[in-house]
Design a protein around this motif. Structure first.
Motif, PDB file in Angstrom:
ATOM      1  N   LEU A 265       0.851  -1.196   0.000  1.00  0.00           N
ATOM      2  CA  LEU A 265       0.000   0.000   0.000  1.00  0.00           C
ATOM      3  C   LEU A 265       0.884   1.242   0.000  1.00  0.00           C
ATOM      4  CD1 LEU A 265      -2.489  -1.208   2.762  1.00  0.00           C
ATOM      5  CD2 LEU A 265      -3.051  -0.839   0.336  1.00  0.00           C
TER       6      LEU A 265
ATOM      7  N   ARG B 198       0.750   5.199  -0.266  1.00  0.00           N
ATOM      8  CA  ARG B 198      -0.080   6.407  -0.346  1.00  0.00           C
ATOM      9  C   ARG B 198       0.477   7.336  -1.430  1.00  0.00           C
ATOM     10  NH1 ARG B 198      -3.849   8.437   2.824  1.00  0.00           N
ATOM     11  NH2 ARG B 198      -3.275   7.436   4.781  1.00  0.00           N
TER      12      ARG B 198
ATOM     13  N   ASP C 201      -2.731   4.074  -4.291  1.00  0.00           N
ATOM     14  CA  ASP C 201      -3.966   3.999  -3.501  1.00  0.00           C
ATOM     15  C   ASP C 201      -5.216   4.317  -4.318  1.00  0.00           C
ATOM     16  OD1 ASP C 201      -2.989   6.559  -3.625  1.00  0.00           O
ATOM     17  OD2 ASP C 201      -3.583   7.125  -1.610  1.00  0.00           O
TER      18      ASP C 201
ATOM     19  N   LEU D 217      -6.651   0.517  -5.848  1.00  0.00           N
ATOM     20  CA  LEU D 217      -6.889  -0.677  -5.035  1.00  0.00           C
ATOM     21  C   LEU D 217      -8.050  -1.501  -5.583  1.00  0.00           C
ATOM     22  CD1 LEU D 217      -6.306   0.817  -1.453  1.00  0.00           C
ATOM     23  CD2 LEU D 217      -4.644  -0.051  -3.111  1.00  0.00           C
TER      24      LEU D 217
ATOM     25  N   PHE E 131      -2.997  -7.068   0.537  1.00  0.00           N
ATOM     26  CA  PHE E 131      -2.419  -5.723   0.634  1.00  0.00           C
ATOM     27  C   PHE E 131      -1.525  -5.667   1.862  1.00  0.00           C
ATOM     28  CE2 PHE E 131      -6.309  -5.145  -1.830  1.00  0.00           C
ATOM     29  CZ  PHE E 131      -5.798  -4.439  -2.930  1.00  0.00           C
TER      30      PHE E 131
ATOM     31  N   GLU F  11       0.829  -3.399   4.422  1.00  0.00           N
ATOM     32  CA  GLU F  11       1.261  -2.083   4.883  1.00  0.00           C
ATOM     33  C   GLU F  11       2.767  -1.971   4.705  1.00  0.00           C
ATOM     34  OE1 GLU F  11      -2.078  -1.179   8.362  1.00  0.00           O
ATOM     35  OE2 GLU F  11      -0.065  -1.794   8.929  1.00  0.00           O
TER      36      GLU F  11
ATOM     37  N   LEU G 186      -0.058   4.369   4.524  1.00  0.00           N
ATOM     38  CA  LEU G 186      -1.466   4.025   4.265  1.00  0.00           C
ATOM     39  C   LEU G 186      -1.787   2.716   4.985  1.00  0.00           C
ATOM     40  CD1 LEU G 186      -4.167   4.255   2.767  1.00  0.00           C
ATOM     41  CD2 LEU G 186      -3.068   3.236   0.772  1.00  0.00           C
TER      42      LEU G 186
ATOM     43  N   SER H 226      -4.153  -0.515   6.584  1.00  0.00           N
ATOM     44  CA  SER H 226      -5.114  -1.490   6.071  1.00  0.00           C
ATOM     45  C   SER H 226      -6.556  -1.036   6.271  1.00  0.00           C
ATOM     46  CB  SER H 226      -4.947  -2.820   6.810  1.00  0.00           C
ATOM     47  OG  SER H 226      -3.710  -3.369   6.547  1.00  0.00           O
TER      48      SER H 226
ATOM     49  N   GLU I 178      -7.913   1.896   6.289  1.00  0.00           N
ATOM     50  CA  GLU I 178      -8.319   2.875   5.271  1.00  0.00           C
ATOM     51  C   GLU I 178      -8.475   2.183   3.912  1.00  0.00           C
ATOM     52  OE1 GLU I 178      -5.855   6.387   5.163  1.00  0.00           O
ATOM     53  OE2 GLU I 178      -6.650   6.924   3.186  1.00  0.00           O
ATOM     54  N   ALA I 179      -7.549   1.286   3.608  1.00  0.00           N
ATOM     55  CA  ALA I 179      -7.629   0.574   2.323  1.00  0.00           C
ATOM     56  C   ALA I 179      -8.904  -0.272   2.271  1.00  0.00           C
ATOM     57  CB  ALA I 179      -6.394  -0.298   2.143  1.00  0.00           C
TER      58      ALA I 179
ATOM     59  N   ARG J   7     -11.985   1.827   1.714  1.00  0.00           N
ATOM     60  CA  ARG J   7     -12.117   2.255   0.311  1.00  0.00           C
ATOM     61  C   ARG J   7     -12.633   1.119  -0.561  1.00  0.00           C
ATOM     62  NH1 ARG J   7      -6.974   5.791  -1.510  1.00  0.00           N
ATOM     63  NH2 ARG J   7      -6.675   6.974   0.399  1.00  0.00           N
TER      64      ARG J   7
END
Ligand code: SAM
Ligand code: SF4
Length: 341
Positions: free
Chosen positions: A174, A176, A180, A183, A199, A201, A217, A219, A221-222, A225
């Motif tokens: 991931l 940022r 991002d 994804l 994914f 970090e 970024l 996990s 937040e990923a 999304r």
């Protein structure tokens, strides 16, 4: 918890248990520090590699692996650097797969050589494959890897799928501001190819200069999304590693997250690493190492000193890593290409 010393089974065979009671069954063996890519998060732009004499020979790699297996390791992942740029790596893989006690031989690769080697790897006994893929855009791929060609990796993936590995998983770091915005495209690609994706970090290893200023970024937040586009169902499945998995309804594939920052998985850590130069790392997030290469060469016909050093070094395995800080500063002094991802 009262500190226990690391121990192996009563005969020196059968189990490797660290001082926190964790049973170590999984060896990640890096067979080279060299790579045909220069991924930004993994290697410095200008990097120098180890002289050949300081790298374990393939025979030494096999001997170290055999001793670990005799001590209780049952899963071996061969990695690097890029393992498939090591000459004659198939020789080693075939022999590791044939060691009594090795239940599973798996490989992590950047895919650059897979078109050529996929069938031979499967025949050598490699069961599962992790393939690193951070983007589906050719220019971006070249920027992240500094030199790699996306089309070649995609041909490698197709060859691996045709070769019939039990499972293939994409590994995506991931980044940022780096990938991002892609994804969901990557998950859709994995669904289309009917393969897993995990994914990861980004871990603060080595010294990548200014690159991490844009921030890490996580996990969560990923995942949030991705949930805007996919109905992800939490799954209790595990592949024996730190990934937490989600399922996509109607698809056999899984989406995983490996979260060294936000979901410390050290309590159930079952793995250790040996680098290409024979350094034994009980923990990835710790600089403590024991050099096995001098022992291997000083005692070519006697495994006892090696075995004793491994058991003693397991006593150095930390309770956990310390990747918690979010400021982007490197927490340990080595890149992944050195320790093996
Ligand atoms: N060359 C092979 C490859 O790229 O798959 C194997 C070695 S590479 C070091 C193994 C894995 O480590 C890759 O999936 C890569 O993305 C990951 N990796 C490298 N540096 C990382 C970092 N700083 N944080 C998180 N993952 C990293
Ligand atoms: Fe090479 Fe893998 Fe590191 Fe990229 S992540 S530079 S492919 S070792």
């Amino acid at each position: 918890m009262a500190a226990r010393t690391a121990r192996s089974g009563p005969t020196g065979k059968g189990s490797l248990v660290d001082r926190f009671g964790r049973n170590v069954t999984y060896l990640r063996l890096s067979v080279t520090d060299r790579c045909d890519f220069r991924c930004q998060y993994c290697m410095a732009k200008q990097t120098s590699f180890l002289p050949r004499a300081q790298v374990l020979t393939l025979e030494e790699c096999l001997r170290v692996t055999r001793v670990f297996v005799e001590l209780g390791i049952n899963k071996v992942r061969v990695t690097g650097g890029e393992p498939l740029v090591r000459r004659d790596v198939l020789w080693l893989l075939e022999r590791i797969a044939a060691l009594p006690g090795v239940g599973e031989l798996v490989l992590t690769s950047n895919g650059s050589q897979l078109e050529r080697l996929a069938v031979a790897l499967r025949q050598a006994g490699v069961r599962r494959l992790n393939l690193s893929l951070d983007t589906l855009r050719a220019e971006r791929f070249q920027a992240i890897t500094r030199v790699g060609q996306l089309s070649r990796v995609l041909r490698g993936l197709a060859a691996a799928q045709a070769a019939g590995f039990e499972r293939i998983r994409l590994n995506t770091v991931l980044i940022r501001g780096g990938n991002d915005d892609e994804l969901s495209d990557l998950v859709a690609f994995a669904i289309d190819r009917r393969i897993d994706i995990a994914f990861i970090e980004e871990m603060p290893l080595g010294d990548p200069g200014d690159r991490r200023r844009s921030g890490h970024l996580g996990s969560d937040e990923a995942l949030a999304r991705l949930r805007e586009n996919f109905a992800l169902i939490p799954s209790a499945e595990t592949t024996g590693g730190p990934a937490r998995y989600w399922r996509i309804p109607g698809s056999p594939m899984r989406v995983g997250f490996i979260s060294p920052h936000s979901d410390n998985f050290c309590d159930c850590c079952n793995r250790v690493r040996v680098t290409a130069r024979g350094d034994f790392h009980p923990c990835l997030g710790q600089d403590a190492v024991i050099q096995l290469l001098p022992l291997l060469r000083a005692h070519p016909a006697d495994d006892r000193p090696l075995r004793e050093a491994i058991v003693a070094a397991l006593g150095l395995k930390a309770r956990g890593h310390d990747f918690a800080a979010q400021d982007g500063a490197a927490r340990v002094g080595h890149f992944m290409s050195m320790t093996g991802g």
